[in-house]
Design an enzyme around this catalytic site. Structure first.
Site, PDB file in Angstrom:
ATOM      1  N   LEU A  92      -9.328  17.045   9.801  1.00 45.22           N
ATOM      2  CA  LEU A  92     -10.137  18.268   9.861  1.00 45.22           C
ATOM      3  C   LEU A  92      -9.361  19.429   9.245  1.00 45.22           C
ATOM      4  CD1 LEU A  92     -11.459  17.742  13.485  1.00 45.22           C
ATOM      5  CD2 LEU A  92     -12.730  17.423  11.351  1.00 45.22           C
ATOM      6  N   ASN A 106      -9.177  13.697  20.218  1.00 44.72           N
ATOM      7  CA  ASN A 106      -9.139  12.507  19.371  1.00 44.72           C
ATOM      8  C   ASN A 106      -8.553  11.327  20.135  1.00 44.72           C
ATOM      9  OD1 ASN A 106      -9.225  11.010  16.822  1.00 44.72           O
ATOM     10  ND2 ASN A 106      -6.994  11.187  16.829  1.00 44.72           N
ATOM     11  N   HIS A 108      -6.429   7.853  19.447  1.00 36.67           N
ATOM     12  CA  HIS A 108      -5.599   7.194  18.427  1.00 36.67           C
ATOM     13  C   HIS A 108      -5.122   5.841  18.950  1.00 36.67           C
ATOM     14  CE1 HIS A 108      -2.979   6.807  14.988  1.00 36.67           C
ATOM     15  NE2 HIS A 108      -2.016   6.440  15.808  1.00 36.67           N
ATOM     16  N   ASP A 140      -4.655  19.107  16.231  1.00 34.18           N
ATOM     17  CA  ASP A 140      -4.161  20.312  15.549  1.00 34.18           C
ATOM     18  C   ASP A 140      -4.178  20.034  14.049  1.00 34.18           C
ATOM     19  OD1 ASP A 140      -1.974  18.738  15.005  1.00 34.18           O
ATOM     20  OD2 ASP A 140      -0.583  19.839  16.307  1.00 34.18           O
ATOM     21  N   GLY A 142      -2.029  18.864  12.036  1.00 36.48           N
ATOM     22  CA  GLY A 142      -1.232  17.747  11.533  1.00 36.48           C
ATOM     23  C   GLY A 142      -1.965  16.412  11.682  1.00 36.48           C
ATOM     24  N   ASP A 144      -2.333  13.474  13.734  1.00 35.43           N
ATOM     25  CA  ASP A 144      -2.095  12.912  15.070  1.00 35.43           C
ATOM     26  C   ASP A 144      -0.888  13.561  15.757  1.00 35.43           C
ATOM     27  OD1 ASP A 144      -4.272  11.146  14.698  1.00 35.43           O
ATOM     28  OD2 ASP A 144      -2.986   9.735  13.640  1.00 35.43           O
TER      29      ASP A 144
HETATM   30  C1  GAR Z   1     -10.414   3.311  17.081  1.00 35.47           C
HETATM   31  O1  GAR Z   1      -9.386   2.409  17.320  1.00 35.47           O
HETATM   32  C2  GAR Z   1      -9.848   4.693  16.865  1.00 35.47           C
HETATM   33  O2  GAR Z   1      -8.757   4.999  17.654  1.00 35.47           O
HETATM   34  C3  GAR Z   1      -9.462   4.616  15.425  1.00 35.47           C
HETATM   35  O3  GAR Z   1     -10.533   3.953  14.812  1.00 35.47           O
HETATM   36  C4  GAR Z   1     -11.105   3.037  15.743  1.00 35.47           C
HETATM   37  C5  GAR Z   1     -12.592   3.277  15.787  1.00 35.47           C
HETATM   38  O4  GAR Z   1     -13.272   2.201  16.346  1.00 35.47           O
HETATM   39  N1  GAR Z   1      -9.235   5.907  14.879  1.00 35.47           N
HETATM   40  C6  GAR Z   1      -8.266   6.181  14.044  1.00 35.47           C
HETATM   41  O5  GAR Z   1      -7.483   5.346  13.613  1.00 35.47           O
HETATM   42  C7  GAR Z   1      -8.205   7.626  13.591  1.00 35.47           C
HETATM   43  N2  GAR Z   1      -7.011   7.880  12.876  1.00 35.47           N
HETATM   44  P1  GAR Z   1     -14.872   2.226  16.419  1.00 35.47           P
HETATM   45  O6  GAR Z   1     -15.406   2.541  15.027  1.00 35.47           O
HETATM   46  O7  GAR Z   1     -15.246   0.866  16.900  1.00 35.47           O
HETATM   47  O8  GAR Z   1     -15.263   3.300  17.405  1.00 35.47           O
END
Ligand code: GAR
Length: 199
Positions: A92, A106, A108, A140, A142, A144
Site C-alpha cells: 500500500l 495484515n 503474514h 506501515d 515497509g 511486513d
Molecule cells: C495467506 O497465507 C496470506 O498470509 C498470504 O497469502 C495467503 C492468502 O491465502 N499473504 C501474503 O503473503 C502477503 N504478503 P488466501 O488467498 O487463501 O486467503
C-alpha cells in the site's frame, strides 16, 4: 457492527474466514466490501456472500501513486473503521496509509520479523526452521514491518513442501486473523514506539 473493508488477491480463504466470522451472531464487525487488485477467486467468494466487490488494478493506472489514490477512493466509499489485507499481494502507498494509518491489519504466513515479503513460506522452509507460523500486524510503509499484534506457531514437518506447509499455516491464519479483527474493532490498539498491544 463496525464496518471493515477486506482486500485480497488470491484464493480468498482468509477472506472467507472473515466473512464467516462476521456472520456469527457474536461478531462485532461486518465486511462492508471486498477490494481486489486482479481477477481472482476472492471475487467469487465476495459475490457469493452478497458483498460489493471492487476491482482496482495497478495496470489500469499511469503509476503506483495514481493506483494508490484510486484504491483509497474505492475503500473510502464504504467508510470502514478498519481495513484488513487478507492475502493482498501489493504494498500500500503513502496516500492510502496516510488516511488509514494504524487501522490496516495484515496477516503474514511467517513469524515476523523473520521471512517478510511475498515468499515467506518458501523462505522459511529453505532456511530449515523447525517452527514457523503466522503473524497479524499493523501495516506501515515497509514490507511486513509494522507493529505485531498477534502470532501463532506452526510446526514444520520433515516432508513438508511449500504447499503443504502453507496450507497448514493458512489453517492457523483463518483462526487468528478473525480473532484479531474482532479484538481490535472492539478494544482498539495502543502503540508504543514500534510495539503494539490490543487494548
Ligand atoms: C495467506 O497465507 C496470506 O498470509 C498470504 O497469502 C495467503 C492468502 O491465502 N499473504 C501474503 O503473503 C502477503 N504478503 P488466501 O488467498 O487463501 O486467503
Amino acid at each position: 457492527r463496525v464496518p471493515i473493508v477486506a482486500m485480497a488477491s488470491g484464493t480468498g480463504s482468509l477472506l472467507a474466514a472473515l466473512i464467516e466470522r462476521a456472520a456469527a451472531p457474536s461478531s462485532s464487525f461486518r465486511v462492508a466490501a471486498v477490494v481486489i487488485d486482479r481477477d481472482c477467486a476472492a471475487r467469487e467468494i465476495g459475490e457469493a456472500a452478497g458483498l460489493p466487490v471492487v476491482v482496482c488494478r495497478l495496470g489500469d493506472h499511469p503509476d503506483r501513486d495514481a493506483w494508490d489514490r484510486q484504491l483509497l477512493a474505492e475503500v473510502d466509499r464504504f467508510a470502514p473503521d478498519w481495513v484488513v489485507t487478507a492475502g493482498f499481494m501489493k504494498i500500500l502507498g503513502p496516500a492510502f496509509l496516510g488516511r488509514f494509518a494504524g487501522r490496516v491489519v495484515n496477516s503474514h504466513p511467517a513469524l515476523l520479523p523473520a521471512f517478510p515479503g511475498a515468499h515467506g513460506v518458501a523462505d522459511a522452509l529453505a532456511y530449515g526452521v523447525k517452527v514457523t507460523g503466522t503473524t497479524v500486524h499493523l501495516v506501515d510503509g515497509g514490507v511486513d514491518t509494522g507493529p505485531i499484534l498477534a502470532q501463532a506457531t506452526v510446526p514444520v514437518l520433515p516432508d513438508d513442501t511449500v504447499d503443504t506447509l502453507h496450507e497448514r499455516i493458512k489453517i492457523s491464519e483463518r483462526e487468528l486473523l478473525p480473532d484479531v479483527v474482532e479484538a481490535v474493532v472492539t478494544r482498539g490498539v495502543v502503540t508504543d514506539g514500534r510495539k503494539a498491544q490490543i487494548s
